[in-house]
Scaffold this motif. Structure first.
Motif, PDB file in Angstrom:
ATOM      1  N   ILE A   2      18.518 -24.604  20.731  1.00 60.57           N
ATOM      2  CA  ILE A   2      19.559 -25.201  19.896  1.00 60.57           C
ATOM      3  C   ILE A   2      18.866 -26.166  18.941  1.00 60.57           C
ATOM      4  CG2 ILE A   2      21.570 -26.735  19.853  1.00 60.57           C
ATOM      5  CD1 ILE A   2      22.289 -25.634  22.629  1.00 60.57           C
ATOM      6  N   THR A   3      19.181 -26.037  17.658  1.00 59.28           N
ATOM      7  CA  THR A   3      18.665 -26.996  16.683  1.00 59.28           C
ATOM      8  C   THR A   3      19.837 -27.730  16.050  1.00 59.28           C
ATOM      9  OG1 THR A   3      18.697 -25.562  14.722  1.00 59.28           O
ATOM     10  CG2 THR A   3      16.758 -25.421  16.151  1.00 59.28           C
ATOM     11  N   GLU A   4      19.589 -28.995  15.718  1.00 61.28           N
ATOM     12  CA  GLU A   4      20.609 -29.800  15.042  1.00 61.28           C
ATOM     13  C   GLU A   4      19.978 -30.478  13.834  1.00 61.28           C
ATOM     14  OE1 GLU A   4      22.307 -32.518  17.862  1.00 61.28           O
ATOM     15  OE2 GLU A   4      23.167 -30.889  19.073  1.00 61.28           O
ATOM     16  N   LYS A   5      20.508 -30.152  12.678  1.00 62.97           N
ATOM     17  CA  LYS A   5      20.055 -30.774  11.420  1.00 62.97           C
ATOM     18  C   LYS A   5      18.530 -30.696  11.262  1.00 62.97           C
ATOM     19  CE  LYS A   5      24.201 -32.531  10.437  1.00 62.97           C
ATOM     20  NZ  LYS A   5      25.088 -31.495   9.938  1.00 62.97           N
ATOM     21  N   ASP A  19      21.244 -25.721  11.782  1.00 59.74           N
ATOM     22  CA  ASP A  19      21.994 -25.796  13.035  1.00 59.74           C
ATOM     23  C   ASP A  19      22.017 -24.378  13.608  1.00 59.74           C
ATOM     24  OD1 ASP A  19      22.650 -28.560  12.872  1.00 59.74           O
ATOM     25  OD2 ASP A  19      24.262 -28.091  11.453  1.00 59.74           O
ATOM     26  N   LEU A  20      21.033 -24.084  14.443  1.00 57.08           N
ATOM     27  CA  LEU A  20      20.860 -22.739  14.975  1.00 57.08           C
ATOM     28  C   LEU A  20      21.073 -22.729  16.479  1.00 57.08           C
ATOM     29  CD1 LEU A  20      17.513 -21.912  13.112  1.00 57.08           C
ATOM     30  CD2 LEU A  20      19.842 -21.331  12.365  1.00 57.08           C
ATOM     31  N   SER A  21      21.531 -21.606  16.968  1.00 54.49           N
ATOM     32  CA  SER A  21      21.705 -21.434  18.403  1.00 54.49           C
ATOM     33  C   SER A  21      21.243 -20.026  18.764  1.00 54.49           C
ATOM     34  CB  SER A  21      23.184 -21.628  18.760  1.00 54.49           C
ATOM     35  OG  SER A  21      23.375 -21.395  20.140  1.00 54.49           O
ATOM     36  N   GLY A  54      15.787 -34.023  12.246  1.00 53.96           N
ATOM     37  CA  GLY A  54      16.628 -33.308  13.192  1.00 53.96           C
ATOM     38  C   GLY A  54      15.926 -33.052  14.515  1.00 53.96           C
ATOM     39  N   SER A  55      16.495 -32.144  15.284  1.00 52.08           N
ATOM     40  CA  SER A  55      15.948 -31.885  16.611  1.00 52.08           C
ATOM     41  C   SER A  55      16.042 -30.414  16.981  1.00 52.08           C
ATOM     42  CB  SER A  55      16.713 -32.717  17.650  1.00 52.08           C
ATOM     43  OG  SER A  55      18.048 -32.261  17.739  1.00 52.08           O
ATOM     44  N   GLY A 188      16.129 -22.590   1.089  1.00 54.01           N
ATOM     45  CA  GLY A 188      16.069 -23.710   2.026  1.00 54.01           C
ATOM     46  C   GLY A 188      16.997 -23.608   3.220  1.00 54.01           C
ATOM     47  N   LYS A 189      17.610 -22.456   3.412  1.00 50.04           N
ATOM     48  CA  LYS A 189      18.573 -22.272   4.516  1.00 50.04           C
ATOM     49  C   LYS A 189      18.288 -20.983   5.261  1.00 50.04           C
ATOM     50  CE  LYS A 189      21.100 -25.809   3.189  1.00 50.04           C
ATOM     51  NZ  LYS A 189      20.627 -27.051   3.706  1.00 50.04           N
ATOM     52  N   VAL A 190      18.918 -20.848   6.429  1.00 51.87           N
ATOM     53  CA  VAL A 190      18.865 -19.616   7.208  1.00 51.87           C
ATOM     54  C   VAL A 190      20.276 -19.061   7.236  1.00 51.87           C
ATOM     55  CG1 VAL A 190      18.444 -18.605   9.477  1.00 51.87           C
ATOM     56  CG2 VAL A 190      16.943 -20.410   8.636  1.00 51.87           C
ATOM     57  N   GLU A 191      20.439 -17.847   6.652  1.00 48.79           N
ATOM     58  CA  GLU A 191      21.754 -17.206   6.613  1.00 48.79           C
ATOM     59  C   GLU A 191      21.823 -16.165   7.718  1.00 48.79           C
ATOM     60  OE1 GLU A 191      21.966 -15.551   2.724  1.00 48.79           O
ATOM     61  OE2 GLU A 191      22.111 -17.501   1.740  1.00 48.79           O
ATOM     62  N   LYS A 192      22.865 -16.262   8.522  1.00 51.50           N
ATOM     63  CA  LYS A 192      23.061 -15.295   9.604  1.00 51.50           C
ATOM     64  C   LYS A 192      23.957 -14.163   9.162  1.00 51.50           C
ATOM     65  CE  LYS A 192      22.845 -18.999  12.930  1.00 51.50           C
ATOM     66  NZ  LYS A 192      23.483 -19.611  14.051  1.00 51.50           N
TER      67      LYS A 192
END
Length: 192
Positions: A2-5, A19-21, A54-55, A188-192
């Motif tokens: 899990i990633t946050e920001k 914000d990935l899961s 982030g984390s 700059g983003k990850v699109e699902k």
């Protein structure tokens, strides 16, 4: 995972606000143009780079395995059998049986790693990660330099792995056969 920001990069962020899961057993292909941050994201998850912001949090039982494009995990002085036995307490018969899943048959297991083809080294590196007990594989362009028969053999070896995988992939055919999800990296983003 899990990633946050999460923000990843070097001096400047390449990817931000992630914000990935990822759930156990997922097979995710990261695609997108070169230079957009795919490898940087993989290296950050692997702990090779620190997040810029982030984390990220891994499940408690997750054991990461990172396979870079450079195949730096392999000792050129060992053969495939010795490589597997260096990380797993297997006798010769057990190690040969294990290597069979990675398509090393007969005397192939006794050839020095330095004499193996790029495809054979890729399969051995995959086997090494699995022998170490890895449950989550991070693969950075694992099939880039493989010919078609080697790609097919690598795919076959990969099907025996039941864990979670994120792979940077450009090959559409491999992507369609391997991935349960495709994430596109751009702007700059990850699109699902």
């Amino acid at each position: 995972l899990i990633t946050e920001k999460l923000a990843v990069g070097y001096d400047q962020p390449l990817l931000t606000e992630l914000d990935l899961s990822i759930r156990a057993g997922q097979r995710i292909a990261l695609t997108g143009p070169n230079g957009t941050g795919k490898t940087t994201l993989i290296r950050t998850i692997a702990g090779k780079l620190r997040p810029l912001a982030g984390s990220l949090k891994l499940g408690q039982t997750v054991k990461l395995g990172y396979m870079s494009q450079e195949q730096e995990l392999l000792n050129p002085n060992l053969n495939a059998l010795q490589t597997i036995q260096s990380v797993a307490s297997l006798n010769e018969t057990e190690a040969r049986n294990f290597l069979h899943y990675f398509l090393f048959k007969g005397d192939d297991a006794l050839r020095p790693t330095s004499e193996l083809s790029f495809g054979e080294r890729a399969r051995l590196q995959l086997g090494l990660l699995i022998a170490q007990g890895c449950t989550f594989l991070l693969l950075d362009e694992p099939i880039n330099h493989l010919d078609i028969p080697s790609r097919a053999r690598f795919e076959e070896a990969l099907t025996n792995f039941k864990g979670t995988i994120i792979a940077v992939v450009h090959d559409r055919y491999f992507l369609e056969r391997f991935a349960t999800e495709v994430w596109n990296v751009k702007d700059g983003k990850v699109e699902k």
